[in-house]
Design an enzyme around this catalytic site. Structure first.
Site, mmCIF file in Angstrom:
data_model
loop_
_atom_site.group_PDB
_atom_site.id
_atom_site.type_symbol
_atom_site.label_atom_id
_atom_site.label_comp_id
_atom_site.label_asym_id
_atom_site.label_seq_id
_atom_site.Cartn_x
_atom_site.Cartn_y
_atom_site.Cartn_z
ATOM 1 N N HIS A 132 0.758 -1.119 0.143
ATOM 2 C CA HIS A 132 -0.151 -0.134 -0.225
ATOM 3 C C HIS A 132 1.198 1.299 0.114
ATOM 4 O O HIS A 132 2.087 1.162 0.081
ATOM 5 C CB HIS A 132 -0.917 0.115 1.343
ATOM 6 C CG HIS A 132 -1.505 -1.231 1.713
ATOM 7 N ND1 HIS A 132 -3.052 -1.066 1.368
ATOM 8 C CD2 HIS A 132 -1.423 -2.368 2.176
ATOM 9 C CE1 HIS A 132 -3.482 -2.316 1.801
ATOM 10 N NE2 HIS A 132 -2.382 -3.087 2.424
ATOM 11 N N HIS A 187 -2.314 -2.870 -3.469
ATOM 12 C CA HIS A 187 -3.773 -2.714 -2.658
ATOM 13 C C HIS A 187 -4.674 -2.778 -4.246
ATOM 14 O O HIS A 187 -5.794 -3.064 -4.190
ATOM 15 C CB HIS A 187 -3.838 -1.485 -2.185
ATOM 16 C CG HIS A 187 -5.041 -1.409 -1.194
ATOM 17 N ND1 HIS A 187 -5.224 -0.429 -0.406
ATOM 18 C CD2 HIS A 187 -6.112 -2.388 -1.034
ATOM 19 C CE1 HIS A 187 -6.526 -0.658 0.366
ATOM 20 N NE2 HIS A 187 -6.935 -1.951 0.040
ATOM 21 N N ASP A 235 -3.579 2.311 -4.981
ATOM 22 C CA ASP A 235 -2.030 2.318 -4.386
ATOM 23 C C ASP A 235 -1.360 0.761 -4.414
ATOM 24 O O ASP A 235 -2.243 -0.281 -4.983
ATOM 25 C CB ASP A 235 -1.982 2.605 -2.830
ATOM 26 C CG ASP A 235 -3.126 1.669 -1.965
ATOM 27 O OD1 ASP A 235 -4.203 1.694 -2.322
ATOM 28 O OD2 ASP A 235 -2.417 1.416 -0.859
ATOM 29 N N GLU A 266 2.568 -0.656 4.342
ATOM 30 C CA GLU A 266 2.134 0.823 3.893
ATOM 31 C C GLU A 266 3.802 1.392 3.730
ATOM 32 O O GLU A 266 4.737 1.211 4.607
ATOM 33 C CB GLU A 266 1.657 1.327 4.815
ATOM 34 C CG GLU A 266 0.353 0.764 5.112
ATOM 35 C CD GLU A 266 -0.796 1.624 4.282
ATOM 36 O OE1 GLU A 266 -0.452 2.257 3.348
ATOM 37 O OE2 GLU A 266 -1.903 1.277 4.569
#
Length: 191
Positions: free
Chosen positions: A40, A161, A171, A122
């Site tokens: 992400h 994602h 993303d 992330e």
């Protein structure tokens, strides 16, 4: 900053990384079915890097008055297993054995609820901002440790994602260099 040593996982946690444990997680339906890695991006406020707001967001402590966008998200209960900062620092929020809340409504190869069987990473960034060399290096190190511990994750089971929530999420975006990343991790797989 990330060093050149290999990362190890003990009891679901990477050693030698910053921990910022949060409460936004629960038990996986089957802890032996960790079989997907989802990449992400995140920046809070959007397009700004380096502040405390991502950690505050995952901890449920984001203050809505700080930025207009925070008024829309401060009550959301979300998390990821890892965050990789622009300088390559890795922060872990949730142990890999538990289910982080990163994927939302999602599907992979016909299976829904990707949070049940995935690990979420992330990258501090945006869809259109080039990621740093330090982030790629840290991501490769984290990927190696994760795949060594959870061998159901192979090269074809590392996705963005956008791949598991098409039309809803974009993303890690066009700025993520999948070729570079796959080349750096490719030698690790026998696929």
């Amino acid at each position: 900053m990330v060093s050149d040593t290999r990362l190890q996982i003990h009891a679901g946690w990477l050693d030698s990384v910053k921990r910022s444990e949060c409460e936004h997680f629960d038990c996986r339906p089957d802890p032996n079915d960790i079989s997907l890695l989802v990449i992400h991006n995140i920046s809070l406020p959007p397009g700004e890097f380096g502040g405390p707001y991502i950690l505050d967001f995952f901890a449920g402590k984001l203050q809505p008055h700080i930025h207009p966008m925070f008024e829309q998200i401060y009550q959301m209960r979300v998390s990821a297993h890892l965050l990789i900062r622009r300088d390559g620092q890795i922060v872990q929020f949730v142990g890999f054995e538990n289910r982080a809340w990163h994927a939302g409504v999602s599907s992979f190869q016909g299976r829904t609820r990707c949070n049940d069987f995935s690990i979420g990473i992330e990258l501090e960034g945006t869809d259109n901002t080039e990621y740093s060399a330090q982030q790629y290096a840290a991501l490769v190190r984290a990927t190696h440790a994760i795949v060594a511990q959870y061998p159901l994750i192979n090269l074809s089971r590392i996705v963005g994602h956008n791949d598991i929530a098409p039309g809803r999420k974009t993303d890690p975006g066009v700025s993520f260099d999948w070729g570079r990343y796959r080349q750096q991790i490719g030698f690790f797989y026998n696929s």
